[in-house]
Write a protein that holds these residues in place. Structure first.
Motif, mmCIF file in Angstrom:
data_model
loop_
_atom_site.group_PDB
_atom_site.id
_atom_site.type_symbol
_atom_site.label_atom_id
_atom_site.label_comp_id
_atom_site.label_asym_id
_atom_site.label_seq_id
_atom_site.Cartn_x
_atom_site.Cartn_y
_atom_site.Cartn_z
ATOM 1 N N PHE A 1 0.846 -1.066 0.050
ATOM 2 C CA PHE A 1 -0.043 -0.083 0.084
ATOM 3 C C PHE A 1 0.965 1.241 0.016
ATOM 4 O O PHE A 1 0.558 2.158 -0.581
ATOM 5 C CB PHE A 1 -0.798 0.097 1.279
ATOM 6 N N HIS A 2 2.072 1.204 0.655
ATOM 7 C CA HIS A 2 3.128 2.414 0.698
ATOM 8 C C HIS A 2 3.544 2.590 -0.527
ATOM 9 O O HIS A 2 3.613 3.747 -1.126
ATOM 10 C CB HIS A 2 4.216 2.071 1.650
ATOM 11 N N ALA A 3 4.274 1.402 -1.267
ATOM 12 C CA ALA A 3 4.897 1.803 -2.251
ATOM 13 C C ALA A 3 4.329 1.081 -3.765
ATOM 14 O O ALA A 3 4.179 1.706 -4.798
ATOM 15 C CB ALA A 3 6.523 1.112 -2.147
ATOM 16 N N VAL A 4 3.944 -0.072 -3.640
ATOM 17 C CA VAL A 4 3.722 -0.915 -4.817
ATOM 18 C C VAL A 4 2.663 -0.424 -5.702
ATOM 19 O O VAL A 4 2.671 -0.044 -6.717
ATOM 20 C CB VAL A 4 3.650 -2.557 -4.648
ATOM 21 N N LEU A 5 1.413 -0.332 -4.964
ATOM 22 C CA LEU A 5 0.216 0.136 -5.582
ATOM 23 C C LEU A 5 0.442 1.651 -6.147
ATOM 24 O O LEU A 5 -0.044 1.859 -7.178
ATOM 25 C CB LEU A 5 -1.000 0.109 -4.649
ATOM 26 N N PRO A 6 0.903 2.676 -5.149
ATOM 27 C CA PRO A 6 1.148 4.149 -5.665
ATOM 28 C C PRO A 6 1.857 4.095 -6.991
ATOM 29 O O PRO A 6 1.699 4.723 -7.941
ATOM 30 C CB PRO A 6 1.761 4.603 -4.787
ATOM 31 N N VAL A 7 3.071 3.250 -7.056
ATOM 32 C CA VAL A 7 3.904 3.160 -8.243
ATOM 33 C C VAL A 7 3.275 2.816 -9.261
ATOM 34 O O VAL A 7 3.570 3.182 -10.389
ATOM 35 C CB VAL A 7 5.324 2.425 -7.886
ATOM 36 N N VAL A 8 2.542 1.682 -9.139
ATOM 37 C CA VAL A 8 1.884 1.187 -10.390
ATOM 38 C C VAL A 8 0.809 2.182 -10.862
ATOM 39 O O VAL A 8 0.800 2.411 -12.198
ATOM 40 C CB VAL A 8 0.880 -0.171 -9.986
ATOM 41 N N ILE A 9 0.071 2.837 -9.967
ATOM 42 C CA ILE A 9 -0.671 3.973 -10.589
ATOM 43 C C ILE A 9 -0.067 5.110 -11.340
ATOM 44 O O ILE A 9 -0.376 5.717 -12.302
ATOM 45 C CB ILE A 9 -1.515 4.367 -9.358
ATOM 46 N N ALA B 1 -1.051 7.252 10.989
ATOM 47 C CA ALA B 1 -0.040 6.448 10.782
ATOM 48 C C ALA B 1 -0.537 5.347 9.835
ATOM 49 O O ALA B 1 -1.652 4.613 10.228
ATOM 50 C CB ALA B 1 0.359 5.730 12.049
ATOM 51 N N PRO B 2 -0.301 5.429 8.547
ATOM 52 C CA PRO B 2 -1.009 4.916 7.576
ATOM 53 C C PRO B 2 -0.615 3.116 7.440
ATOM 54 O O PRO B 2 0.850 3.100 7.673
ATOM 55 C CB PRO B 2 -0.706 5.308 6.222
ATOM 56 N N HIS B 3 -1.389 2.203 6.933
ATOM 57 C CA HIS B 3 -0.944 0.932 6.623
ATOM 58 C C HIS B 3 -0.196 0.122 7.842
ATOM 59 O O HIS B 3 0.894 -0.397 7.297
ATOM 60 C CB HIS B 3 -0.170 0.834 5.406
ATOM 61 N N LEU B 4 -0.594 0.008 8.986
ATOM 62 C CA LEU B 4 0.036 -0.559 10.169
ATOM 63 C C LEU B 4 -0.913 -1.860 10.473
ATOM 64 O O LEU B 4 -1.991 -1.860 10.105
ATOM 65 C CB LEU B 4 0.282 0.214 11.208
#
Lengths: 171, 525
Positions: free
Chosen positions: B394-402, B508-511
Motif C-alpha cells: 500500500f505504501h509503495a507498490v500500488l502507488p508506483v503502479v498507478i 499512521a497509515p497501513h499498519l
C-alpha cells in the motif's frame, strides 16, 4: 458489554432520504449530463458519454436505496462502556473509533427534518479535537444516552478534580 | 496588581501601517475608475487649475485629486488610530488581566492569569529602533485563536514595560493561593531576570539548516512570482524577453531531446542540483537572519524561546499547554541524522505560518538529551512494533503502479500529439523513481508507539514527521480499513489530539490493525 445497533427504522429513513435525493438531485444531474453530452459532440459520442454518466449516477443511487441500508444497519454499531464510547461504521471503508469518556466536552442531540417523521435523532459527542456522531437512534434512546453520558462526564470531571486536589495536598 | 497603563505612542503608527496599504489601493482603484468622469467635468478641472494657479495637464489634475483624497483619508485614519490608542488600556486586578479599548463602542476583556497560554514578545526593525516591543497574549479560546486566527491582546509597549508585564503574568499564573496573597502585597511588579539559556544555536547550525531545509519548490514559485511582478510592472518587457529567449529555448529543447534517455535523466538531475544550490544559499542567509541568536530556556513551568536578527521573537510557552511535539526531517536531514522540533501549543500564534519552534536543527541522537533539559515530559524511546510486509504493497507498490500507468498515459498522449517522446519519458522515469523512494521510505518510517505519558506517531516518506502527543491530550483514536486492507489485517490509524486548531490529527497509515485495542486502552487510562 455488547455493541448496540441503531434503530430499525433507520433503514426506512435512509431509503426515504435517498429517494428524495434521487428525485431532487440525481435525476436532474443525470438529465443535465445527457443534455450536455449531446450538445458537446454532434457525432453521437457525446450522447453516449452523457448516458453513461447518467446511468452510473442513477445506478449508484439505486444501490444506495435498495442494497446499502441493510448492510449499513449491520455495520453501524456503537458501544457505551463506563470509560469509553466505541463507534463502528462503513460498508467498504470501515472505521472504528474509540473516545475516552474523560475527553468528552459536551453531548448534544439533534433531529433533522427527515428524521422527525421517523422519531429518530443523532447524538453528537464533542471532544476538544473532533465531533463524532451516533446517527439514527430512537429519540428516547438518544436522549437517554445523552443524559447518561452527561452524568458520566460529570463524574469523571469530579474524579479528575479530586485527584488534582489530592496531588496538590501531597505537594 | 498594576494600574491602568496605555501602550507606547508608536502603537498609533503601527495601527496606521496596518491600514495604509488598503487605503492606498482603494484610493488608487477608485480614482482610476472615476478618472474619465472627473476629467470630463471641465468646471471641476478648471477650478483645480485655478486653485493651483498655473497650467496643469489632465493627468496632473488626476494625480493631485488622488493625492488630496489619500492625504485626507490618511489623516482621518491617523486620527482614528490615535483615538484607539488614547482609549486602550491594560491593567491587572486580583487574578485577572484586563484589556479595555474604545470610547463609544467599549470592549473589556478579562483574562484570568491561569488561562493565559502564550506570551509572545516580538520586535521588528522599527520596534527595535524606537525601543518598543509587541506583546501578544493568547488563551487559545476558540472564538479568537481558532476562528479568527487572532490574539486576545496584541499591543506595543516599551521593552522594559513588556518584560515587566510578562514577568508579572508568569508569576501570577504560577503562584498558588498563598503566594498570590503575598504577591498582592507587593507594590512593584516583578521584572523577570535573564533566563538560563540551556540551548543555543550557532552559525554551524544555520549552515546545516540551509543545506538541509531549502525548498527548491519555494525557489521555483518565487521565480514565477518575480516574473509575474515584472510582467505587471513593465508591460511589454516580458513579451520582449520571451521573444528574445524563445528561439534559444526552442534550440535548447531540440538539442536536449536528441540525447538518449540516460543523458536526459542526468541533465534533469544536474538542473535540480543547480537550483538546489541556489536555494540552499538563500535558505542559509534567511535562516541566519531569522534564527540569529536562537536560544531556549526552561523557567519553572514555562519554556522561553528567543531568536531573530531583524525581527526578534521572544515567546513564552506554558508547559501545561504544550500538547504535542512535532519532530520533522526532510530527506537530507534523514540522511544526515538531523531534525527540527516544534511545539503544538494551545493558543500560540496569530499568523497562519507561525509555529512554536523549539529547536531549528539538532542531531537526532541528541534529541532526547536536549528534550530532557527543556521538556522531560516528552522524552521517550520509540519502540517500533513489528510492521506487516503487506504494508509495502500500500505504501509503495500500488502507488508506483498507478503513477507508472498515469505516466505511460501522458507519454502516449505526447506521442499522439507528435511531441518528441524522450523528454516525457525521462520525466516519467524520474517521477516514478521518486514515488518509489517516497513509498519505501514511508513504509520504513511509519510506526506507532505509546506509553502512559506519550503517544508517538511516526509517518511520512521524503518528509518524515514524528508526533509525540501527550496521552491525556489524545481526544480519540480511530482505525480505518477497506476491503483489500482487511484481507491483510492492515489499517490506517488516526490519532486526534487537542491542538490550537480544530481537528488536529496525526496519521499512521497501513499498519497492523491488531494494535488498536491496546492503543485505545492506553488512551482511556
Amino acid at each position: 458489554m455488547e455493541f448496540q445497533r441503531v434503530d430499525k427504522k433507520a433503514k426506512t429513513k435512509w431509503r426515504f432520504s435517498r429517494i428524495m435525493a434521487l428525485i431532487f438531485v440525481v435525476l436532474p444531474l443525470a438529465a443535465l449530463a445527457v443534455f450536455f453530452g449531446a450538445s458537446i459532440a454532434e457525432d453521437g459520442a457525446g450522447t453516449v458519454v452523457g448516458w453513461i454518466v447518467a446511468g452510473v449516477l442513477v445506478v449508484q443511487q439505486v444501490l444506495q436505496i435498495f442494497l446499502y441500508p441493510p448492510i449499513e444497519y449491520i455495520q453501524w454499531q456503537y458501544l457505551i462502556a463506563p470509560d469509553r464510547i466505541e463507534i463502528k461504521k462503513g460498508i467498504f471503508y470501515k472505521t472504528h473509533t474509540v473516545i475516552p469518556i474523560s475527553r468528552i466536552q459536551h453531548v448534544a442531540v439533534t433531529q433533522g427534518v427527515l428524521q422527525r417523521p421517523f422519531r429518530l435523532s443523532t447524538v453528537q459527542i464533542h471532544t476538544a479535537g473532533d465531533v463524532m456522531e451516533i446517527q439514527e437512534l430512537n429519540t428516547a434512546v438518544a436522549e437517554e444516552i445523552c443524559s447518561r453520558l452527561q452524568k458520566r462526564v460529570n463524574v469523571k470531571a469530579g474524579q479528575a478534580l479530586d485527584a488534582a486536589a489530592a496531588d496538590g495536598r501531597e505537594e | 496588581m498594576f494600574e491602568k497603563r496605555r501602550c507606547h505612542f508608536t502603537h498609533i503608527f503601527e495601527l496606521f501601517a496596518r491600514y495604509i496599504y488598503v487605503i492606498v489601493v482603494t484610493v488608487i482603484t477608485v480614482c482610476l475608475n472615476l478618472a474619465d468622469a472627473i476629467l470630463r467635468d471641465e468646471e471641476f478641472v478648471s477650478r483645480v487649475k485655478r486653485f493651483l494657479g498655473g497650467e496643469v495637464s489632465a493627468e496632473g489634475v488626476m494625480i493631485l485629486v488622488a493625492a488630496g483624497i489619500l492625504l485626507a483619508v490618511s489623516a482621518l485614519m491617523l486620527l482614528y488610530c490615535a483615538f484607539r490608542w488614547r482609549y486602550t488600556f491594560v491593567s491587572a486586578e486580583e487574578n485577572t488581566l484586563i484589556y479595555e479599548t474604545g470610547k463609544f463602542l467599549k470592549k473589556r476583556v478579562a483574562i484570568p492569569f491561569e488561562k493565559i497560554n502564550t506570551i509572545d514578545m516580538g520586535r521588528n526593525l522599527f520596534e527595535r529602533l524606537v525601543g518598543t516591543c509587541r506583546l501578544k497574549i493568547d488563551t487559545g479560546a476558540y472564538s479568537t485563536s481558532q476562528e479568527k486566527n487572532q490574539s486576545e491582546m496584541n499591543l506595543v509597549f516599551t521593552l522594559a514595560e513588556a518584560d515587566e508585564i510578562r514577568g508579572y503574568i508568569l508569576r501570577r499564573a504560577e503562584a498558588d493561593a498563598d503566594a498570590e496573597a503575598a504577591l498582592g502585597s507587593e507594590k512593584n511588579p516583578i521584572v523577570s531576570k535573564e533566563p538560563d539559556w540551556v540551548i543555543r544555536a550557532g552559525a554551524g547550525d544555520f549552515i546545516l539548516y540551509g543545506l538541509t531545509s531549502s525548498s527548491v519548490w519555494k525557489l521555483f514559485w518565487m521565480i514565477v512570482l518575480g516574473v509575474m511582478c515584472v510582467a505587471e510592472l513593465a508591460e511589454g518587457l516580458l513579451a520582449q524577453t520571451a521573444e528574445a529567449v524563445l528561439p534559444f529555448a526552442e534550440d535548447a529543447i531540440e538539442t536536449v531531446t536528441q540525447h538518449n534517455l540516460f543523458t536526459l535523466v542526468l541533465l534533469l538531475a544536474a538542473v535540480y542540483l543547480g537550483t538546489a544550490i541556489v536555494s540552499d544559499v538563500y535558505t542559509m542567509v534567511w535562516a541566519s537572519i531569522r534564527f540569529y541568536g536562537f536560544r531556549v530556556a526552561r523557567e519553572g513551568r514555562s519554556v522561553i524561546v528567543r531568536y531573530g536578527l531583524i525581527t526578534e521573537k521572544n515567546y513564552t510557552l506554558q508547559v501545561r499547554n504544550i500538547h504535542a511535539l512535532i519532530v520533522r526531517q526532510n530527506l537530507f536531514q534523514q540522511m544526515l541524522g538531523r531534525c527540527s522540533v516544534e511545539a503544538v501549543c494551545m493558543g500560540f500564534g496569530d499568523e497562519k505560518d507561525e509555529t512554536a519552534l523549539l529547536l531549528p536543527i539538532i542531531k537526532q541522537s541528541k534529541l532526547n538529551a536536549l528534550l530532557g533539559v527543556i521538556l522531560p515530559e516528552y522524552v521517550t524511546e520509540m519502540n517500533i512494533r513489528p510492521r506487516k510486509r503487506a504494508g509495502l504493497l500500500f505504501h509503495a507498490v500500488l502507488p508506483v503502479v498507478i503513477w507508472a500507468a498515469v505516466c505511460a498515459g501522458i507519454c502516449a498522449v505526447c506521442a499522439w500529439l507528435e511531441i518528441p517522446k524522450a523528454l516525457p519519458v525521462a520525466l516519467s522515469v524520474v517521477a516514478v523513481a521518486v514515488r518509489l523512494l517516497s513509498g519505501v521510505l514511508a513504509y520504513r518510517n511509519t510506526a506507532l508507539d505509546w506509553n502512559e505519558r506519550v503517544v508517538s506517531v511516526q509517518c511520512g516518506g521524503l518528509i518524515k514527521r514524528v508526533y509525540r502527543i501527550r496521552t491525556d491530550a489524545v481526544q480519540e483514536v480511530q482505525v480505518n480499513t477497506d476491503l483489500i486492507k482487511r484481507l491483510f489485517g492492515i489499517g490506517t490509524y488516526y490519532v486526534h489530539y487537542h491542538g490550537p486548531t480544530f481537528n488536529n490529527t496525526s496519521i499512521a497509515p497501513h499498519l497492523s490493525d491488531a494494535f488498536f485495542a491496546e492503543l485505545a486502552d492506553t488512551v482511556e487510562d
